[in-house]
Write a protein that holds these residues in place. Structure first.
Motif, short mmCIF file in Angstrom:
data_model
loop_
_atom_site.label_atom_id
_atom_site.label_comp_id
_atom_site.label_asym_id
_atom_site.label_seq_id
_atom_site.Cartn_x
_atom_site.Cartn_y
_atom_site.Cartn_z
N ASP A 20 -11.45 114.78 40.25
CA ASP A 20 -10.82 114.68 38.94
C ASP A 20 -11.00 116.05 38.27
OD1 ASP A 20 -10.18 114.28 36.28
OD2 ASP A 20 -11.26 112.39 36.09
N THR A 21 -9.92 116.75 38.02
CA THR A 21 -9.99 118.13 37.53
C THR A 21 -9.96 118.23 36.00
OG1 THR A 21 -7.58 118.41 37.65
CG2 THR A 21 -8.87 118.93 39.64
N PHE A 22 -10.15 117.13 35.30
CA PHE A 22 -10.07 117.10 33.84
C PHE A 22 -10.90 118.21 33.21
CE2 PHE A 22 -12.19 115.73 29.91
CZ PHE A 22 -11.11 115.45 29.09
N GLN A 40 -12.49 110.99 27.51
CA GLN A 40 -11.83 110.03 28.40
C GLN A 40 -12.76 109.52 29.52
OE1 GLN A 40 -7.97 111.52 29.74
NE2 GLN A 40 -7.80 112.80 27.92
N HIS A 60 -15.12 118.70 42.25
CA HIS A 60 -14.52 117.63 41.46
C HIS A 60 -13.13 117.25 41.99
CE1 HIS A 60 -17.10 118.56 37.63
NE2 HIS A 60 -17.81 118.02 38.62
N ARG A 75 -14.52 107.13 32.27
CA ARG A 75 -14.10 106.00 33.11
C ARG A 75 -15.03 104.81 32.94
NH1 ARG A 75 -11.52 106.47 37.94
NH2 ARG A 75 -11.99 104.24 38.04
N LEU A 121 -15.55 105.34 41.10
CA LEU A 121 -15.46 106.65 40.48
C LEU A 121 -15.49 107.76 41.53
CD1 LEU A 121 -16.08 104.94 37.96
CD2 LEU A 121 -17.45 106.83 37.11
N GLY A 165 -16.12 114.31 39.14
CA GLY A 165 -15.34 114.83 38.03
C GLY A 165 -15.02 113.80 36.98
N ASN A 166 -15.13 112.49 37.32
CA ASN A 166 -14.97 111.44 36.31
C ASN A 166 -16.11 111.53 35.29
OD1 ASN A 166 -13.75 108.82 38.56
ND2 ASN A 166 -12.63 110.38 37.42
N ARG A 167 -15.84 111.06 34.07
CA ARG A 167 -16.85 111.09 33.03
C ARG A 167 -17.55 109.75 32.91
NH1 ARG A 167 -12.80 113.25 33.99
NH2 ARG A 167 -11.55 112.27 32.36
#
Length: 553
Positions: free
Chosen positions: A10-12, A140, A8, A142, A90, A93-95
Motif C-alpha cells: 500500500d503506497t499511501f 485512512q 510497502h 484499515r 492487511l 503499508g496499511n495503517r
C-alpha cells in the motif's frame, strides 16, 4: 533525495510525503545514526536485544507485579502481526490505529504492526469523536484497536468515513484482541522494511484546530534513542524507566518504550499514570528514570515524596519550560538535578538538552549530539549570541507532514523551525523565551487555542471567546478563556460550570480551561483582530496582584 526500495504494498504513505524540495536537511554526522538500507525498527528493538541479553530479561513491569519478558513481548507482538495479516488481510503499508491506554498490549500491538510492515497511528483514548475523526479521515486506517472505554467515540468518529476501519475491542471480559492473539502461535517472519519506509504517523496539536500528521521512518524511531538516550541520558540495560506521558505522544513513546527497548532496560506501564502514582512506585519497582513535566516534579515534592526522587538516577523534565525555581526546588528537596529538554512531534523527541555537569539551570541545554541548532531572524538569517529569535534545528530526523501545505511553514532553508523563541549564548546553550504561536503548553500537553475557542463558542450562551495560555504558580501554564456572554446572559458560577461541562463533552479534559474570565467585549485592533497580548497582560497583572496579596498576608 533518493528513497530506498519500499516494502510497502500500500503506497499511501510514500505517495503522501511532501515534495522533495520542501524536506528539511537531514544530517547523519555521528556513527550511531548510520543505518543500513533495510531496517525494521521493531526487529532492532526486540530481536537485537534478545540476541544480546536473552529472552528472559524483564521488558515490562506493571504496578501489580506482573512482568513481561522480552521473549513474551516478542511472542505477543508476533501474534498480533499474524492477526493483522492472516485474519484481517492487511498488507505492508496499511495503517493500524491504536486507541489504547498505556499497557503491555499497547506496546505489543505497536511492535507487532511494525514487524508486519504496517504504519502505526497512536491516538489518545481521552480524545472525543470530534478530535479523533479528522485524524482518522487523514490517515485512512484499515484497522483500529480500541480500548473498550473508547469504543463509543471511535464508532461515532468512524461512522461517516467512506471506508471506516474494522474495530477490534481491547480489554473487558470478552477481550477480542487477546482472544484473537491467543489463537496464533506467535511465530512471524518480520517484513524487511526500508530504513526510510514510514513507520509512524503522529498527530500534532495544531494551532488551527486542524491536525497536522507527522511522518516518521523506521530509522527515525532509532535515531532519537541513539542520540538523546545514548549521549545525554546515558541509559543502560539496568535502568527501569517510567513516564506520565501517554504512548500516543512521542515523548511518552520514546521515554517509556523505545529508549528502554533500545538499551535493554525495562519499562513501567500504568494506564493513566500521575506523577504521584509513579513516585510511589519508584521504590517497589526499582524505577531509575522518570519522565514527566516540570509541574509533575513540583506536585511530587508537595505531596512529601521528595525522598522517592532521591532514589532516581535520572529525572527528565520536558513538555513545558523548566523554570529555575522549579529546578532549584527539586534539587533542594531531593538532590536530583533535572535534565531539561525540548523536543517536537515533528522531530519525534528531544534535540536540545544537557545532563550531569553540563546542566545550566534556566537554560534548556545544547544541541544533542547528532543535531545542530541555531537562532534565525524573521528573514532566515542566523543571529549572534544573546539575540533572541526563532529556534531552528537540523539532524537525522526532521519534519515531514502528510500531504499538508503547512510543510513550508515548519521548514525554511532546510531548517526545522519549531515555533519557539530562544536565545543562544556564546557557549552554545539555548534558553527558552516564548512560543511564537497560539500553542499552549500545559503540564506537558500541547493545546491549540483555536480548537478550544471553537468549542467554547459553540455554547449557546457565548457570544465571543478568546483562549490564551496563562501563567500559573502551581501548574506553570494553564488554559484560560475570556468569554463575552450573549445579550441577556449574566456571568455566574453556574454559567462557568455549564461552559466547562460543554467543553468536556467535546474535548479531552486536558484541553479544558482552568480559568474563565468574563468581558463585555474582546480587545481588538483596527482591523478587527483579537489582541491576545492584551489578554495575556491582563492575566499576568491578575497573577501579580494575587501573589502580592498572598505575600502581604
Amino acid at each position: 533525495m533518493t528513497l530506498s526500495r519500499s516494502a510497502h504494498v500500500d503506497t499511501f504513505a510514500r505517495d503522501s510525503l511532501p515534495p522533495a524540495h520542501l524536506w528539511p536537511t537531514l544530517e547523519f554526522t555521528i556513527p550511531d545514526v548510520l543505518y543500513p538500507e533495510r531496517l525494521n525498527a521493531a526487529v532492532e528493538l526486540l530481536d537485537r536485544t534478545i540476541d544480546e541479553l536473552g529472552a528472559d530479561r524483564t521488558a515490562i513491569l506493571l504496578a501489580d507485579g506482573t512482568i513481561w519478558s522480552y521473549g513474551e513481548l516478542r511472542r505477543r507482538a508476533d501474534q498480533f502481526a499474524q492477526v493483522l495479516t492472516e485474519d484481517l488481510g492487511l498488507v505492508p503499508g496499511n495503517r493500524v490505529l491504536l486507541r489504547m491506554l498505556n499497557g503491555p498490549w499497547t506496546v505489543a500491538c505497536w511492535l507487532g504492526a511494525l514487524r508486519a510492515g504496517m504504519i502505526v497511528v497512536t491516538t489518545m483514548v481521552a480524545w472525543k469523536a470530534r478530535e479523533l475523526r479528522p485524524i482518522a479521515e487523514r490517515v485512512q486506517p484499515r484497522v483500529a484497536i480500541v480500548d473498550r472505554r473508547g469504543v463509543e467515540d471511535a464508532e461515532i468518529a468512524f461512522a461517516e468515513m467512506h471506508t471506516p476501519p474494522a474495530i477490534v475491542v481491547a480489554g473487558g471480559d470478552d477481550d477480542e484482541l487477546v482472544r484473537a492473539c491467543d489463537s496464533k502461535r506467535g511465530v512471524f517472519d518480520p517484513v524487511g522494511t526500508a530504513a526510510d519506509d514510514v513507520a509512524l504517523l503522529g498527530a500534532t496539536s495544531g494551532t488551527t484546530g486542524v491536525p497536522k500528521i507527522t511522518m516518521h521512518f523506521h530509522r527515525d524511531i532509532l535515531a532519537n534513542a541513539d542520540t538523546f538516550a545514548r549521549h545525554v541520558l546515558h541509559l543502560t540495560a539496568d535502568d527501569v524507566s517510567a513516564s506520565t506521558a501517554p504512548l500516543a505522544f512521542t515523548f511518552g513513546l520514546g521515554g517509556n518504550v523505545v529508549f528502554p527497548l533500545r538499551t535493554g532496560g525495562a519499562m513501567v506501564l500504568v494506564e493513566r499514570a500521575t506523577p504521584i502514582e509513579l513516585a510511589k512506585l519508584i521504590e517497589p519497582l526499582g524505577i531509575t528514570v522518570l519522565y514527566t513535566a516540570p509541574t509533575g516534579y513540583r506536585s511530587i515534592i508537595k505531596e512529601g515524596l521528595a525522598g522517592e526522587l532521591r532514589r532516581l538516577r535520572i529525572g527528565v523534565a520536558a513538555g513545558e519550560h523548566l523554570t529555575i525555581s522549579t529546578f532549584e526546588a527539586v534539587e533542594a528537596a531531593s538532590g536530583l538535578r533535572l535534565i531539561n529538554g525540548i523536543g517536537a512531534t515533528e522531530m519525534l523527541h528531544v534535540f536540545i538538552s544537557a545532563s550531569g555537569d553540563d546542566i545550566r539551570p534556566g537554560a534548556t541545554g545544547r544541541a544533542v549530539p547528532g543535531y545542530r541548532a541555531t537562532i534565525l531572524d524573521d528573514d532566515g538569517r542566523e543571529l549572534g549570541a544573546g539575540e533572541p529569535g526563532r529556534l531552528a534545528v537540523i539532524g537525522p530526523t526532521g519534519c515531514r507532514y502528510l500531504d499538508d501545505e503547512r510543510q513550508s511553514v515548519y521548514v525554511h532553508g532546510g531548517w526545522n523551525i519549531t515555533g519557539d523563541t530562544f536565545v543562544q549564548d556564546e557557549d552554545g546553550y539555548f534558553t527558552f523565551q516564548a512560543r511564537n504561536d497560539s500553542m499552549i503548553v500545559t503540564a506537558g500537553y500541547n493545546v491549540g487555542a483555536p480548537e478550544v475557542e471553537e468549542v467554547v463558542l459553540s455554547h449557546d450562551d457565548v457570544l465571543e471567546c478568546a483562549v490564551i495560555g496563562c501563567l500559573d504558580p502551581e501548574r506553570g501554564m494553564i488554559v484560560a478563556a475570556f468569554v463575552v456572554p450573549r445579550e441577556g446572559i449574566a456571568p455566574s458560577d453556574a454559567l462557568t460550570a455549564d461552559i466547562l461541562d460543554h467543553v468536556k463533552a467535546h474535548l479531552a479534559v486536558y484541553k479544558c480551561p482552568r480559568r474563565i474570565d468574563y468581558l463585555t467585549e474582546l480587545p481588538r485592533n483596527p482591523s478587527g483582530k483579537v489582541q491576545h497580548f492584551i489578554l495575556r497582560e491582563r492575566a499576568a497583572a491578575a497573577l501579580d496582584l494575587a501573589v502580592s496579596d498572598t505575600q502581604g498576608a
